[in-house]
Design a protein around this motif. Structure first.
Motif, PDB file in Angstrom:
ATOM      1  N   ARG A 214       0.781  -1.234   0.000  1.00 27.21           N
ATOM      2  CA  ARG A 214       0.000   0.000   0.000  1.00 27.21           C
ATOM      3  C   ARG A 214       0.815   1.287   0.000  1.00 27.21           C
ATOM      4  N   PHE A 215       2.020   1.272   0.557  1.00 22.76           N
ATOM      5  CA  PHE A 215       2.827   2.491   0.557  1.00 22.76           C
ATOM      6  C   PHE A 215       3.718   2.432  -0.668  1.00 22.76           C
ATOM      7  N   ARG A 216       3.963   3.603  -1.256  1.00 22.57           N
ATOM      8  CA  ARG A 216       4.837   3.559  -2.427  1.00 22.57           C
ATOM      9  C   ARG A 216       6.285   3.597  -1.955  1.00 22.57           C
ATOM     10  N   LEU A 217       6.782   2.443  -1.502  1.00 20.06           N
ATOM     11  CA  LEU A 217       8.128   2.380  -0.954  1.00 20.06           C
ATOM     12  C   LEU A 217       9.145   2.474  -2.084  1.00 20.06           C
ATOM     13  N   PRO A 218      10.122   3.370  -1.938  1.00 17.64           N
ATOM     14  CA  PRO A 218      11.219   3.324  -2.906  1.00 17.64           C
ATOM     15  C   PRO A 218      12.008   2.033  -2.672  1.00 17.64           C
ATOM     16  N   GLY A 219      12.365   1.356  -3.729  1.00 17.12           N
ATOM     17  CA  GLY A 219      13.119   0.107  -3.571  1.00 17.12           C
ATOM     18  C   GLY A 219      12.241  -1.103  -3.353  1.00 17.12           C
ATOM     19  N   ALA A 220      10.918  -0.933  -3.446  1.00 15.09           N
ATOM     20  CA  ALA A 220      10.021  -2.075  -3.196  1.00 15.09           C
ATOM     21  C   ALA A 220      10.285  -3.192  -4.200  1.00 15.09           C
ATOM     22  N   LYS A 221      10.567  -2.795  -5.460  1.00 16.28           N
ATOM     23  CA  LYS A 221      10.795  -3.834  -6.474  1.00 16.28           C
ATOM     24  C   LYS A 221      12.023  -4.659  -6.151  1.00 16.28           C
ATOM     25  N   VAL A 222      13.058  -3.974  -5.654  1.00 17.78           N
ATOM     26  CA  VAL A 222      14.280  -4.692  -5.282  1.00 17.78           C
ATOM     27  C   VAL A 222      13.958  -5.679  -4.164  1.00 17.78           C
ATOM     28  N   ILE A 223      13.195  -5.207  -3.172  1.00 20.08           N
ATOM     29  CA  ILE A 223      12.867  -6.087  -2.041  1.00 20.08           C
ATOM     30  C   ILE A 223      12.094  -7.304  -2.530  1.00 20.08           C
ATOM     31  N   VAL A 224      11.108  -7.069  -3.425  1.00 19.22           N
ATOM     32  CA  VAL A 224      10.309  -8.197  -3.913  1.00 19.22           C
ATOM     33  C   VAL A 224      11.199  -9.202  -4.647  1.00 19.22           C
ATOM     34  N   SER A 225      12.141  -8.697  -5.466  1.00 17.80           N
ATOM     35  CA  SER A 225      12.958  -9.681  -6.184  1.00 17.80           C
ATOM     36  C   SER A 225      13.889 -10.417  -5.221  1.00 17.80           C
ATOM     37  N   ILE A 226      14.343  -9.743  -4.162  1.00 22.54           N
ATOM     38  CA  ILE A 226      15.166 -10.457  -3.173  1.00 22.54           C
ATOM     39  C   ILE A 226      14.328 -11.536  -2.482  1.00 22.54           C
ATOM     40  N   LEU A 227      13.054 -11.215  -2.182  1.00 20.76           N
ATOM     41  CA  LEU A 227      12.181 -12.218  -1.556  1.00 20.76           C
ATOM     42  C   LEU A 227      12.085 -13.457  -2.438  1.00 20.76           C
ATOM     43  N   LEU A 228      11.959 -13.243  -3.752  1.00 20.57           N
ATOM     44  CA  LEU A 228      11.821 -14.387  -4.652  1.00 20.57           C
ATOM     45  C   LEU A 228      13.115 -15.181  -4.756  1.00 20.57           C
ATOM     46  N   ILE A 229      14.250 -14.479  -4.744  1.00 21.50           N
ATOM     47  CA  ILE A 229      15.516 -15.208  -4.809  1.00 21.50           C
ATOM     48  C   ILE A 229      15.689 -16.049  -3.548  1.00 21.50           C
ATOM     49  N   MET A 230      15.239 -15.517  -2.381  1.00 22.69           N
ATOM     50  CA  MET A 230      15.351 -16.271  -1.130  1.00 22.69           C
ATOM     51  C   MET A 230      14.620 -17.603  -1.219  1.00 22.69           C
ATOM     52  N   ARG A 231      13.503 -17.621  -1.985  1.00 22.76           N
ATOM     53  CA  ARG A 231      12.747 -18.859  -2.162  1.00 22.76           C
ATOM     54  C   ARG A 231      13.588 -19.923  -2.889  1.00 22.76           C
ATOM     55  N   MET A 232      14.582 -19.450  -3.681  1.00 20.22           N
ATOM     56  CA  MET A 232      15.361 -20.382  -4.494  1.00 20.22           C
ATOM     57  C   MET A 232      16.593 -20.919  -3.783  1.00 20.22           C
ATOM     58  N   ILE A 233      17.016 -20.232  -2.715  1.00 24.87           N
ATOM     59  CA  ILE A 233      18.275 -20.607  -2.058  1.00 24.87           C
ATOM     60  C   ILE A 233      18.141 -22.005  -1.445  1.00 24.87           C
ATOM     61  N   PRO A 234      19.079 -22.918  -1.722  1.00 23.98           N
ATOM     62  CA  PRO A 234      19.042 -24.210  -1.047  1.00 23.98           C
ATOM     63  C   PRO A 234      19.226 -24.006   0.458  1.00 23.98           C
ATOM     64  N   VAL A 235      18.440 -24.748   1.257  1.00 23.36           N
ATOM     65  CA  VAL A 235      18.497 -24.555   2.704  1.00 23.36           C
ATOM     66  C   VAL A 235      19.908 -24.781   3.241  1.00 23.36           C
ATOM     67  N   VAL A 236      20.633 -25.694   2.601  1.00 29.59           N
ATOM     68  CA  VAL A 236      21.973 -25.987   3.097  1.00 29.59           C
ATOM     69  C   VAL A 236      22.888 -24.759   2.976  1.00 29.59           C
ATOM     70  N   ALA A 237      22.650 -23.917   1.962  1.00 31.03           N
ATOM     71  CA  ALA A 237      23.453 -22.703   1.803  1.00 31.03           C
ATOM     72  C   ALA A 237      23.249 -21.769   2.986  1.00 31.03           C
ATOM     73  N   LEU A 238      22.053 -21.813   3.595  1.00 38.28           N
ATOM     74  CA  LEU A 238      21.785 -20.998   4.778  1.00 38.28           C
ATOM     75  C   LEU A 238      22.270 -21.706   6.039  1.00 38.28           C
ATOM     76  N   ALA A 239      22.120 -23.034   6.063  1.00 36.87           N
ATOM     77  CA  ALA A 239      22.466 -23.786   7.273  1.00 36.87           C
ATOM     78  C   ALA A 239      23.953 -23.670   7.594  1.00 36.87           C
ATOM     79  N   ILE A 240      24.787 -23.655   6.555  1.00 36.28           N
ATOM     80  CA  ILE A 240      26.236 -23.613   6.785  1.00 36.28           C
ATOM     81  C   ILE A 240      26.660 -22.339   7.524  1.00 36.28           C
ATOM     82  N   PRO A 241      26.342 -21.138   6.987  1.00 40.18           N
ATOM     83  CA  PRO A 241      26.761 -19.950   7.737  1.00 40.18           C
ATOM     84  C   PRO A 241      25.994 -19.771   9.057  1.00 40.18           C
ATOM     85  N   LEU A 242      24.713 -20.187   9.098  1.00 40.30           N
ATOM     86  CA  LEU A 242      23.971 -20.030  10.352  1.00 40.30           C
ATOM     87  C   LEU A 242      24.628 -20.834  11.467  1.00 40.30           C
ATOM     88  N   PHE A 243      25.143 -22.001  11.120  1.00 36.08           N
ATOM     89  CA  PHE A 243      25.835 -22.816  12.120  1.00 36.08           C
ATOM     90  C   PHE A 243      27.016 -22.032  12.686  1.00 36.08           C
TER      91      PHE A 243
END
Lengths: 294, 308
Positions: free
Chosen positions: A115-144
């Motif tokens: 609802r708000f016209r956030l500057p950079g909203a498109k960038v955020i949305v595309s980052i959200l979609l890329i996060m969906r693609m990241i293999p969980v193991v790629a996150l598990a390694i640094p999180l450990f």
């Protein structure tokens, strides 16, 4: 999915066609339907059957299709010998805490993005979609490594944090869709009457997108409940191990006790079955709309 | 956007109460901060560390450039992993999409019990892949498993489902296909039901064969949903871990070691975090590459056709 008014003439035509009698095409259709259902159900039915057998019956050669006698011994063993209640409790706490946090964080964020016209909203949305693609193991390694350095390894807190962050992108994405489908007029008139944005989100938008919030909550819950990889890497003792990790312990620690393992598997699947039965509309809506908008 | 929503949007922007973007970020920030701290920062950290020698046990971390990636691609184990992953992805995606479409097209009419079937089809995609893995491990058990039991009963030769390298990959793929095809059936059914009926009925009146109708009318109309299904499956085959981990742990002899399994073993069994980080980013790069081919190929074909 459900029959709408426009569908009715089509249905009437189909019914007329049905009355014409049984065609070879119809027989094939029914055979495919029945075959698909049988293939879907039989592995799970076998899991349930195995969990109801005693050990001698499980290791019978040749394989007996129906159990000799039905026993709940495996379910009792799972709690008394394998300490399943600890895993179960951890899984319940982590899943519920994650759902609550995800919804509390995702609803205002999705509202602001929709609802708000956030500057950079498109960038955020595309980052959200890329996060969906990241293999969980790629996150598990640094999180450990990160959780090891701040001493949070093997705690439920670490699991809740990891799950909340990793389920947020999909949740925000789903909720944005539901909010964008709302007409803006109601919010505008509430704003004219002096309602604050927080009040608009809590008292006006949230009730209107309740099905969307429900779908997001169910999907978040099930994906957290089912997760193996994050729990496997971030927890090392029974203090924070969840059910899927408990299942891996059936393999390594005790050889494989197939009866107890099946009982644990059945217990793990029960919440899924409940949600599929009572919230299938929400689930399909969430899964399909998330997919289609992707 | 609908016609009714358009003027409302314009009014919103002109209204003196128009929300400021600063206020928007105030509401978005809690979620964004959580994601930056626990999701994006670790991912960037591990991407950077994939260019370092990074061992949790050794305190020294030094820059090694592309050597983690070079080692990865040169190692024998990874060549096998790459081969296994490509076979796994290609075979499961093709079978799941083809079977999903076939079943959806055939059951897409007013059949009795279709509603119940839809509910049941939602079960496999929603249950824990860990349970699916263990269950199929039990079904494929050489001595006591149901599958070999049935083969024996029918007088057919038994298969070494999980102990033979080639059969193990087949077994893992069967489990994956069992779990993921139903969701595609549901997705395609939803798509088929939203298609316009006029062209199909016109073709039926003109006496077209069912196969002709499917190939020349239904399939082209379903293209957007087909692309979505392919995209979802491409993304997920490069994320698959749980089923394989509980069925075979990547064995025997690395025969089912997908990229994610390989990365997990490097990190948590060999404690070679830099390598593992590199491998996990190879998985992401490969799924991006597949997606680029998926979306690039039709575009390139159109461009070629227009030029010639």
């Amino acid at each position: 999915m459900t029959d709408t008014v426009q569908d009715r003439p089509r249905i009437r035509r189909r019914r007329a066609k049905l009355r014409d009698g049984i065609t070879p095409g119809l027989v094939i259709r029914y055979l495919v339907l029945i075959g698909t259902v049988l293939l879907t159900v039989f592995p799970l039915a076998w899991l349930v059957l195995t969990s109801l057998r005693n050990s001698a019956d499980i290791f019978a050669v040749p394989v007996r299709v129906l159990p000799e006698a039905i026993t709940f011994g495996q379910y009792i063993a799972v709690f008394s010998q394998y300490g399943l209640n600890g895993y179960l409790w951890n899984t319940v706490i982590v899943s519920i805490a994650t759902v609550v946090l995800v919804i509390l964080l995702a609803v205002p964020c999705a509202y602001a993005m929709a609802r708000f016209r956030l500057p950079g909203a498109k960038v955020i949305v595309s980052i959200l979609l890329i996060m969906r693609m990241i293999p969980v193991v790629a996150l598990a390694i640094p999180l450990f490594a990160v959780f090891a350095s701040i001493g949070l390894l093997d705690t439920l807190t670490a699991l809740v944090m990891a799950h909340t962050a990793s389920k947020l992108p999909v949740a925000i994405w789903l909720l944005m869709g539901f909010i964008q489908d709302l007409p803006k007029e109601i919010e505008e008139s509430a704003q004219m009457d002096g309602a604050s944005t927080l009040r608009i989100i809590v008292q006006i938008v949230s009730p209107l997108i309740a099905p969307g919030i429900g779908a997001t909550a169910v999907i978040t819950f099930l994906f957290t409940w089912n997760d193996l990889l994050l729990a496997l890497t971030l927890s090392s003792s029974e203090a924070s191990q969840t059910l899927p990790v408990g299942l891996t312990n059936f393999v390594s620690q005790f050889g494989i006790d197939w009866g107890a393992m099946s009982a644990a598997g059945v217990l793990m699947v029960i919440p899924t079955l409940i949600f599929v039965w009572f919230a299938q509309g929400l689930l399909v809506k969430g899964l399909v709309s998330g997919a289609v908008r992707g | 956007m609908t016609a009714a929503a358009q003027p409302a949007g314009r009014r919103w922007r002109r209204s003196p109460l128009a929300p400021s973007w600063q206020k928007g970020y105030l509401f978005a920030s809690p979620a964004l901060i959580v994601m930056i701290a626990i999701l994006i920062y670790p991912l960037i950290y591990s991407f950077v560390m994939s260019f370092y020698r990074w061992d949790l046990s050794a305190p020294s971390q030094y820059f090694v450039g592309l050597s983690n990636y070079r080692d990865t691609f040169n190692s024998l184990g990874f060549k096998q992993t790459l081969r296994v992953q490509l076979i796994f992805s290609a075979v499961t995606i093709i079978i799941e999409v083809a079977a999903g479409m076939g079943v959806a097209v055939l059951v897409n009419s007013k059949l009795r019990g279709l509603k119940l079937a839809r509910t049941l089809l939602l079960v496999p995609p929603m249950i824990a892949p860990a349970v699916v893995g263990l269950n199929f491990r039990w079904l494929f058990n050489g001595q006591y498993g149901l599958v070999n039991g049935i083969l024996r009963y029918l007088g057919l030769p038994e298969a070494p489902w999980l102990s033979d390298p080639n059969w193990a990959l087949v077994s893992v793929m069967i489990a994956d296909i069992w779990q993921n095809t139903p969701l595609l059936v549901l997705l395609f059914l939803a798509g088929l039901q939203s298609l316009p009926q006029d062209p199909i009925e016109a073709a039926q009146v003109d006496g077209a064969s069912p196969w002709g109708i499917f190939w020349h009318i239904t399939l082209p109309l379903m293209r957007p949903i087909l692309m979505i299904a392919l995209m979802l499956r491409i993304i997920d085959t490069f994320r698959t871990f749980d089923v394989v981990w509980l069925m075979t742990q990547g064995g025997p002899g690395g025969a089912t070691s997908l990229i994610t399994v390989n990365a997990y073993q490097l990190a948590f069994q060999s404690a070679s975090f830099g390598h593992a980080a590199a491998v996990s980013y190879v998985a992401l790069a490969m799924s991006l590459l597949f997606l680029a081919v998926l979306y690039g190929a039709p575009w390139a074909a159109r461009k070629l056709r227009r030029n010639s």
